[in-house]
Write an enzyme that holds these catalytic residues in place. Structure first.
Site, mmCIF file in Angstrom:
data_model
loop_
_atom_site.group_PDB
_atom_site.id
_atom_site.type_symbol
_atom_site.label_atom_id
_atom_site.label_comp_id
_atom_site.label_asym_id
_atom_site.label_seq_id
_atom_site.Cartn_x
_atom_site.Cartn_y
_atom_site.Cartn_z
ATOM 1 N N HIS A 140 48.472 74.775 43.215
ATOM 2 C CA HIS A 140 49.921 74.911 43.183
ATOM 3 C C HIS A 140 50.571 73.697 43.836
ATOM 4 O O HIS A 140 50.017 73.110 44.776
ATOM 5 C CB HIS A 140 50.374 76.156 43.958
ATOM 6 C CG HIS A 140 49.940 77.437 43.352
ATOM 7 N ND1 HIS A 140 50.711 78.138 42.460
ATOM 8 C CD2 HIS A 140 48.788 78.157 43.503
ATOM 9 C CE1 HIS A 140 50.074 79.236 42.085
ATOM 10 N NE2 HIS A 140 48.903 79.265 42.698
ATOM 11 N N GLY A 154 51.433 82.036 43.369
ATOM 12 C CA GLY A 154 52.526 81.090 43.565
ATOM 13 C C GLY A 154 53.445 81.503 44.700
ATOM 14 O O GLY A 154 53.898 80.656 45.483
ATOM 15 N N CYS A 162 54.622 85.159 39.829
ATOM 16 C CA CYS A 162 53.274 84.626 40.054
ATOM 17 C C CYS A 162 52.893 84.944 41.487
ATOM 18 O O CYS A 162 53.522 84.453 42.430
ATOM 19 C CB CYS A 162 53.240 83.124 39.802
ATOM 20 S SG CYS A 162 51.628 82.370 40.165
ATOM 21 N N GLU A 217 53.726 78.337 35.143
ATOM 22 C CA GLU A 217 52.279 78.557 35.261
ATOM 23 C C GLU A 217 51.533 77.736 34.218
ATOM 24 O O GLU A 217 51.907 77.734 33.037
ATOM 25 C CB GLU A 217 51.948 80.037 35.084
ATOM 26 C CG GLU A 217 52.398 80.917 36.237
ATOM 27 C CD GLU A 217 51.692 82.261 36.222
ATOM 28 O OE1 GLU A 217 50.441 82.273 36.329
ATOM 29 O OE2 GLU A 217 52.371 83.282 36.088
ATOM 30 N N CYS A 264 44.872 85.625 39.939
ATOM 31 C CA CYS A 264 46.244 86.085 39.721
ATOM 32 C C CYS A 264 46.473 87.299 40.601
ATOM 33 O O CYS A 264 45.862 88.360 40.376
ATOM 34 C CB CYS A 264 46.482 86.423 38.253
ATOM 35 S SG CYS A 264 48.132 87.097 37.960
#
Length: 278
Positions: free
Chosen positions: A160, A222, A219, A210, A67
């Site tokens: 992703h 992301g 994110c 998520e 993250c």
């Protein structure tokens, strides 16, 4: 702490005892009505190979691999509370490898952090995906209600899929679309999903679903995946910082010619507290 609204409970496991069952703790205390409320829990631990180690858990108790927003906050905490005063080349060990961070500090407080996120991968076997093709670029995936979107699959240490839409993403019913895509049979370990409007070649608008947490305000991985996918599809250019506007704020992403991705953004401490661990 939060980065662009992507908020986690941070536990200092370097100077404190940590809960024995972190997944159960994350599930209980991430609940926004009966717990502290968060997108998940991050534990800061000692490391033999870096300045500290980060382990993250989603709101449903599942462990995440990476993250970017949490990384920036861990760097802030490490600098301000554990007193590892490195503004350059701070090293944080994660499930996706060691990440390098540079900190912008004013009056002893970290204002923003730049993270070297590493190189993306389009390899479907590593995401993983249940298909035989090596890459999945601008290919259709249908939702259960029959709506079809074209996605590009990319890993930033976690999986992703990114789609670029002409229709305003602010009108999407993400609570219906998101879970369906997260648990699509193509993704045996589930997937994070990004929906993008292109404002211009250096400014994107994004919403994210998520895995394990639902829709979040931001994110980091992301946002990186969105920029990488945009370059892959000829929408954006390398070596150009792109503003990714999310519900909780903006992140600034550069996909370099050497394939590395850099993310820059805020790291905000909201409050601190002490609790007894059952």
């Amino acid at each position: 702490m939060h980065g662009a609204g992507n908020d986690y409970i941070y536990i200092d496991g370097i100077t404190n005892r940590i809960p024995a069952d972190i997944p159960a703790f994350a599930k209980r205390y991430s609940e926004r009505h009966k717990g502290i409320g968060a997108d998940g829990v991050v534990v800061i631990l000692p490391s033999d190979v870096a300045h500290c180690r980060m382990k993250m858990f989603n709101a449903d108790g599942s462990e995440g691999q990476m993250c970017g927003n949490a990384l920036r906050c861990v760097a802030k905490y490490t600098y301000e509370h554990i007193m590892i005063h490195r503004t350059e080349m701070m090293l944080i060990d994660t499930e996706s490898g060691i990440k390098v961070l540079n900190l912008k500090v004013r009056d002893g407080k970290v204002q923003s952090v730049s993270v070297q996120m590493g190189k993306p991968s389009f390899n479907t076997a590593k995401l993983p995906m249940n298909i035989k093709a090596d890459e999945f670029i601008d290919q259709p995936i249908a939702t259960s209600n029959g709506t079809q979107y074209n996605f590009t699959a990319v890993s930033m240490g976690n999986p992703h899929i990114v789609t670029f839409l002409d229709d305003d993403i602010r009108n999407l019913d993400l609570n219906t679309i998101g879970p369906n895509l997260e648990c699509n049979k193509l993704f045996p370990e589930r997937v994070n999903t990004e929906f993008i409007n292109i404002i211009d070649s250096t400014h994107f608008r994004m919403r994210v679903w998520e895995r394990g947490s639902g829709e979040t305000l931001a994110c980091g991985t992301g946002a990186c995946a969105a920029v990488v996918a945009a370059v892959k599809n000829g929408i954006a250019n390398r070596d150009t910082e792109i503003t990714v506007e999310l519900l909780g704020g903006s992140l600034f992403i550069t996909y370099h010619s050497d394939d590395n991705v850099t993310m820059r953004g805020e790291a905000i401490e909201v409050f601190t507290g002490i609790m007894e661990i059952e």
